[in-house]
Write a protein that holds these residues in place. Sequence first.
Motif, PDB file in Angstrom:
ATOM      1  N   ARG A 205       0.814  -1.220   0.000  1.00  0.00           N
ATOM      2  CA  ARG A 205       0.000   0.000   0.000  1.00  0.00           C
ATOM      3  C   ARG A 205       0.849   1.273   0.000  1.00  0.00           C
ATOM      4  N   LEU A 206       1.840   1.323  -0.849  1.00  0.00           N
ATOM      5  CA  LEU A 206       2.713   2.491  -0.899  1.00  0.00           C
ATOM      6  C   LEU A 206       2.019   3.690  -1.541  1.00  0.00           C
ATOM      7  N   VAL A 207       1.292   3.455  -2.632  1.00  0.00           N
ATOM      8  CA  VAL A 207       0.696   4.589  -3.350  1.00  0.00           C
ATOM      9  C   VAL A 207      -0.391   5.240  -2.486  1.00  0.00           C
ATOM     10  N   ASP A 208      -1.012   4.446  -1.621  1.00  0.00           N
ATOM     11  CA  ASP A 208      -1.961   4.999  -0.654  1.00  0.00           C
ATOM     12  C   ASP A 208      -1.305   6.081   0.206  1.00  0.00           C
ATOM     13  N   ARG A 209      -0.084   5.793   0.613  1.00  0.00           N
ATOM     14  CA  ARG A 209       0.623   6.765   1.453  1.00  0.00           C
ATOM     15  C   ARG A 209       1.057   7.976   0.634  1.00  0.00           C
ATOM     16  N   VAL A 210       1.391   7.766  -0.633  1.00  0.00           N
ATOM     17  CA  VAL A 210       1.704   8.909  -1.500  1.00  0.00           C
ATOM     18  C   VAL A 210       0.445   9.758  -1.674  1.00  0.00           C
ATOM     19  N   ALA A 211      -0.717   9.078  -1.826  1.00  0.00           N
ATOM     20  CA  ALA A 211      -1.981   9.804  -1.983  1.00  0.00           C
ATOM     21  C   ALA A 211      -2.294  10.616  -0.725  1.00  0.00           C
ATOM     22  N   ALA A 212      -1.941  10.092   0.440  1.00  0.00           N
ATOM     23  CA  ALA A 212      -2.197  10.833   1.680  1.00  0.00           C
ATOM     24  C   ALA A 212      -1.392  12.130   1.686  1.00  0.00           C
ATOM     25  N   LEU A 213      -0.144  12.073   1.192  1.00  0.00           N
ATOM     26  CA  LEU A 213       0.671  13.292   1.089  1.00  0.00           C
ATOM     27  C   LEU A 213       0.016  14.264   0.114  1.00  0.00           C
ATOM     28  N   PHE A 214      -0.398  13.727  -1.044  1.00  0.00           N
ATOM     29  CA  PHE A 214      -1.045  14.539  -2.078  1.00  0.00           C
ATOM     30  C   PHE A 214      -2.265  15.268  -1.497  1.00  0.00           C
ATOM     31  N   ILE A 215      -3.107  14.517  -0.800  1.00  0.00           N
ATOM     32  CA  ILE A 215      -4.344  15.095  -0.260  1.00  0.00           C
ATOM     33  C   ILE A 215      -4.032  16.177   0.771  1.00  0.00           C
ATOM     34  N   ARG A 216      -2.995  15.943   1.567  1.00  0.00           N
ATOM     35  CA  ARG A 216      -2.622  16.941   2.564  1.00  0.00           C
ATOM     36  C   ARG A 216      -2.298  18.281   1.907  1.00  0.00           C
TER      37      ARG A 216
END
Length: 593
Positions: free
Chosen positions: A476-487
Amino acid sequence: GAEERGARAGRRPRVTVDSSKAKTSLEALKISLRQLRWREFPFGRRLPCDIYWHGVSFHDNYIFSGQVNKFPGMTEMVRKITLSRAVRTMQDLFPIEYNFYPRSWILPEEFPLFVTEVRMMKESDPSWKPTFIVKPDGGCQGDGIYLIKDPSDIRLAGSLQSRPAVVQEYICKPLLVDKLKFDIRLYVLLKSLEPLEIYIAKDGLSRFCTEPYQEPTLKNLHQVFMHLTNYSLNIHSGNFIHSDSVNTGSKRTFSSILCRLSSRGADVKKVWSDIISLVIKTIIALTPELKVYYQSDIPAGKPGPTCFQILGFDILLMNNLKPMLLEVNANPSMRIEHEQELSPGVFENVPSPVDEEVKVAVIRDTLRLVDPQKKKRKDIQALLGKWQHPCRSSSGMKDKQHKHHSLKLSLKLKFYLKLGLSQTSEHVSETKEELLDGGSAEGLEYDTSKNAEAGLPSLCLKQVFPKYAKQFNYLRLVDRVAALFIRFLGVKGTTKLGPTGFRTFIRNCKLSNSNFSMASVDILYIDITRRWNSMGIDHKESGMCLQAFVEAFFCLAQKKYKSLPLHEQVASLIDFCEYQLAALDEKRLLCGR
Ligand code: ADP
């Protein structure tokens, strides 16, 4: 009205379901609701309902509470091109884990790449005689699909604006039953996105071709009844057999196939576990973008519904029993009847027992799993458990402390009851009384669950996530990238990151240095954003979409951690960013005080 009278008479309020937008799933939904004894509002309702059942998509601007059976953005996410892209990102990171999806290229933009890659592969292995399948984006039911032997056979139709499509490697050796190719439609419930909860239906449908299978040759390439398993195509074949039992005919239950396989000595358990891992991995590929859509349509902190969704997974078994993903449907057909031509031109809808058996169970059990009252009961019980055994958690508590603790609990419980059950005041007082009378937690459970669940078969949906989370969380790496993006999206309601947001990301994560100036940051932003926006997926907003951000992130990771494999580079950069942001948050918190 009836509801109030029922409540006064001591019965629990029934779960309310708005079915006015159910479309073709209406019949199966009605049967499910009858079995559950829930209350249907076929024309909608002025008051809010607990559940809104939509036949097509999430969109409805007037739902502020309850649950909707669709996620915003899901339809876009599972389109052939978007799905291929999302899976490819995962294949870049984890090629072996994601080898259940055929190699695919996006047309028209990747046509040159397709030609060169195929030429290179042929050169390195002259015995490779591939076939490709071309599928128009957004098409369904086999519409516009054709097979080719050579990249030059693609019908780009000469026009520049040719229809976007996916071309992929054709799986030449499918598993056959009775000499026929078939595929599997499995129902998957995405119960929640955050935290991720996935269920799989224990049975699905197998859809058969109607002409004996032969490996593709130039002569048989166009024979759709041999190569395409779509029900909507094969129904028009003279050979189509309507199934009246579940293990014959052109549409059967998947379990009946598994029985056949197991009697042939196949390892059916392995087939299932491979399918489960295919489903979990596919959903892991979809969640990052879904989260971006979700925060844009249902911003955190504003009133809105929560979502769940039944997805239809189309899976092909190869002759070595390896499952391959064909596609994901956001609106799997929930029809439980089929059209029959009585006499030329005269059609009638007749019930289809195979469809009914599988689909009604899926809808009913989805409803049981999202049952809003069950959730309330669970929460209350958790509190009641503490209320009755306040020492359970802290056994050495002194008497005075104990009293204080109980008081706190009772206040919390009262507050909770007000909040959670405010829709029916009778219900609140009823539960309060039970409490004050010293009614036990067990008693409450029995009382409330007795009428709802009695007489229903055991659930046909099986939880696979978080159950197997430990095995899959590393993906689930891209999920964590998406969390950065959303922030860094900042303004709620958007799905694209502006140049300032991107700069803030770089600054806050301390990614700029003497080797990588802010000017290069801007160039990176412009380059990648321009390319993604020229692919013409979504012109509504300008800025950097999630996939473009992911690409930029991968670039940065490669730059910073040179010699590692890509997934380790990306994981390292995520760790680094998360660490920097946590430190920043802490600093801000201290300054705020
Ligand atoms: P549609 O949305 O139009 O149904 P699918 O992707 O499901 O498009 O493809 C239609 C049918 O074509 C599938 O049901 C399957 O029988 C066949 N098919 C699709 N992709 C492949 C493939 N890569 N290899 C073999 N058969 C395929």
